[in-house]
Design an enzyme around this catalytic site. Sequence first.
Site, PDB file in Angstrom:
ATOM      1  N   HIS A   1       2.370 -42.403  40.145  1.00  0.00           N
ATOM      2  CA  HIS A   1       3.700 -41.822  40.019  1.00  0.00           C
ATOM      3  C   HIS A   1       3.764 -41.110  38.665  1.00  0.00           C
ATOM      4  CE1 HIS A   1       7.713 -41.263  41.252  1.00  0.00           C
ATOM      5  NE2 HIS A   1       8.217 -42.475  41.161  1.00  0.00           N
TER       6      HIS A   1
ATOM      7  N   GLN B   1       5.956 -51.555  34.071  1.00  0.00           N
ATOM      8  CA  GLN B   1       4.946 -50.852  33.257  1.00  0.00           C
ATOM      9  C   GLN B   1       5.372 -50.761  31.793  1.00  0.00           C
ATOM     10  OE1 GLN B   1       3.912 -47.063  35.018  1.00  0.00           O
ATOM     11  NE2 GLN B   1       3.466 -47.995  37.000  1.00  0.00           N
TER      12      GLN B   1
HETATM   13  N1  LIG Z   1       5.547 -49.022  46.920  1.00  0.00           N
HETATM   14  C1  LIG Z   1       4.867 -47.954  47.320  1.00  0.00           C
HETATM   15  O1  LIG Z   1       4.359 -47.902  48.446  1.00  0.00           O
HETATM   16  C2  LIG Z   1       4.680 -46.781  46.411  1.00  0.00           C
HETATM   17  C3  LIG Z   1       4.619 -46.963  45.045  1.00  0.00           C
HETATM   18  N2  LIG Z   1       4.249 -45.924  44.236  1.00  0.00           N
HETATM   19  C4  LIG Z   1       4.120 -46.148  42.809  1.00  0.00           C
HETATM   20  O2  LIG Z   1       3.046 -47.083  42.604  1.00  0.00           O
HETATM   21  C5  LIG Z   1       3.315 -47.889  41.459  1.00  0.00           C
HETATM   22  C6  LIG Z   1       3.293 -49.355  41.852  1.00  0.00           C
HETATM   23  O3  LIG Z   1       4.399 -49.593  42.698  1.00  0.00           O
HETATM   24  P1  LIG Z   1       4.507 -50.830  43.698  1.00  0.00           P
HETATM   25  O4  LIG Z   1       3.200 -51.092  44.334  1.00  0.00           O
HETATM   26  O5  LIG Z   1       5.677 -50.555  44.568  1.00  0.00           O
HETATM   27  O6  LIG Z   1       4.860 -52.002  42.667  1.00  0.00           O
HETATM   28  P2  LIG Z   1       5.500 -53.428  42.937  1.00  0.00           P
HETATM   29  O7  LIG Z   1       6.955 -53.396  42.708  1.00  0.00           O
HETATM   30  O8  LIG Z   1       5.021 -53.905  44.261  1.00  0.00           O
HETATM   31  O9  LIG Z   1       4.876 -54.285  41.752  1.00  0.00           O
HETATM   32  C7  LIG Z   1       3.460 -54.369  41.527  1.00  0.00           C
HETATM   33  C8  LIG Z   1       3.037 -55.635  40.824  1.00  0.00           C
HETATM   34  O10 LIG Z   1       3.612 -55.738  39.549  1.00  0.00           O
HETATM   35  C9  LIG Z   1       3.632 -57.103  39.210  1.00  0.00           C
HETATM   36  N3  LIG Z   1       4.553 -57.281  38.077  1.00  0.00           N
HETATM   37  C10 LIG Z   1       5.890 -57.063  38.065  1.00  0.00           C
HETATM   38  N4  LIG Z   1       6.374 -57.282  36.824  1.00  0.00           N
HETATM   39  C11 LIG Z   1       5.318 -57.598  36.044  1.00  0.00           C
HETATM   40  C12 LIG Z   1       5.157 -57.901  34.659  1.00  0.00           C
HETATM   41  N5  LIG Z   1       6.191 -57.887  33.838  1.00  0.00           N
HETATM   42  N6  LIG Z   1       3.927 -58.179  34.197  1.00  0.00           N
HETATM   43  C13 LIG Z   1       2.868 -58.177  35.034  1.00  0.00           C
HETATM   44  N7  LIG Z   1       2.956 -57.907  36.348  1.00  0.00           N
HETATM   45  C14 LIG Z   1       4.161 -57.618  36.839  1.00  0.00           C
HETATM   46  C15 LIG Z   1       4.059 -57.771  40.486  1.00  0.00           C
HETATM   47  O11 LIG Z   1       3.611 -59.103  40.511  1.00  0.00           O
HETATM   48  C16 LIG Z   1       3.334 -56.938  41.530  1.00  0.00           C
HETATM   49  O12 LIG Z   1       2.113 -57.535  41.853  1.00  0.00           O
HETATM   50  C17 LIG Z   1       4.670 -47.412  40.932  1.00  0.00           C
HETATM   51  O13 LIG Z   1       4.411 -46.423  39.964  1.00  0.00           O
HETATM   52  C18 LIG Z   1       5.330 -46.788  42.152  1.00  0.00           C
HETATM   53  O14 LIG Z   1       6.293 -45.827  41.861  1.00  0.00           O
HETATM   54  C19 LIG Z   1       3.896 -44.707  44.747  1.00  0.00           C
HETATM   55  C20 LIG Z   1       3.959 -44.462  46.104  1.00  0.00           C
HETATM   56  C21 LIG Z   1       4.465 -45.457  47.006  1.00  0.00           C
HETATM   57 MG   LIG Z   2       8.598 -43.274  45.008  1.00  0.00          MG
END
Ligand SMILES: NC(=O)C1=CN([C@@H]2O[C@H](COP(=O)(O)OP(=O)(O)OC[C@H]3O[C@@H](n4cnc5c(N)ncnc54)[C@H](O)[C@@H]3O)[C@@H](O)[C@H]2O)C=CC1
Ligand SMILES: [Mg+2]
Length: 352
Positions: free
Chosen positions: A124, A103
Amino acid sequence: MAKLNFGGTEENVVTREEFPLSKAQDVLKNETVAVIGYGVQGPGQALNQKDNGINVIVGQRKNSKTWDKAIADGFVPGETLFEIEEALEKGTIICYLLSDAAQIELWPTVKKHLTPGKALYFSHGFGITFNEQTGIVPPADVDVFLVAPKGSGTSLRRMFLQGRGLNSSFAIFQDATGKAWERVIALGIAVGSGYLFETDFKKEVFSDLTGERGTLMGCIQGIFAAQYDVLRSNGHTPSEAFNETVEELTQSLMPLVAENGMDWMYANCSTTAQRGALDWWKKFRDATKPVFEELYNSVATGKESQRSIDSNSQPDYREKLNAELAELRDSELWQAGKTVRSLRPENQAVEA
Ligand SMILES: NC(=O)C1=CN([C@@H]2O[C@H](COP(=O)(O)OP(=O)(O)OC[C@H]3O[C@@H](n4cnc5c(N)ncnc54)[C@H](O)[C@@H]3O)[C@@H](O)[C@H]2O)C=CC1
Ligand SMILES: [Mg+2]
Ligand SMILES: CC(=O)[C@](C)(O)C(=O)O
Ligand SMILES: [Mg+2]
């Protein structure tokens, strides 16, 4: 908002009864919800919204695996799936669902598209709370809020498909339009939350980072490893050590805790087990409490967030992460677990 009594403390909660899907659909009928990022939360939240009749589009880098995954999941390039910048431009609500470290990198681009009246949605409190580390400071004329599902995006989707709902917290950081409350609650219902409980950005991130490092993920692996090692070094077989450390917990005892609490699980075990558990739990509490204090402090001082940012921003972080996950996977404990799982009757091929 209903006030409910949680063990003696009154808290605000929004249920589906109070805020049904039809109301969420009505609040969001003129909005375009742009889900930016299609990792773990992205698919869960985007698909649930799509199935709930919300006008949702996905913004993801082309030529990436997750772009292809979005297509396989039914998003259509040029209609509901776009390059990130195009989705940012089209979206009136931007769901910022890149990894917390990523982000930071994309923030200048996101900010450019946050025109007055739009909403910036997080799952988050990380980016906003640790803004000295992330640089994420939104303009004053957009709504800023969060819905944080309390579980994996994978569970969010699975439970939705089963007709259940994962609970989420919600928080409003900035209400520029006067409509932040109905917007955030509508989104919370639309992404498939079972109910929503109120928090703020700082509390959400402090508790979340503590929980995942603590009992939910870090601590539990630590105590599994400690007990397994003690059993093994006293001559117990891997299958016995694994069954008595993990399998019984996940298959038999935790479902009882989930259903009706710890005392109920205890009550359904032998008097021998009850006696021992009641004698020993306080000793474990006292032994681990200083570690939890240290952990909370590390979260609150920004050490944990900085460490996540530093390690997850490295270009080779996925390879390094995979190596660390492989260390767990290849450990005797989890190799024994693999065999134990294969022996569950439901995982055995049905005999002719
Ligand atoms: N993983 C989970 O189940 C949970 C996540 N969260 C929150 O939700 C949010 C998203 O987390 P996740 O889904 O785990 O994320 P993730 O680690 O799965 O990444 C999401 C996406 O970001 C893209 N990405 C990564 N670097 C990039 C860049 N430099 N430019 C463009 N795209 C890029 C990736 O291709 C991916 O599609 C975070 O704030 C996390 O803390 C909250 C509750 C649970
Ligand atoms: Mg977490
Ligand atoms: C799944 C969840 O809520 C976590 C553990 O906090 C996370 O993935 O960040
Ligand atoms: Mg969490």
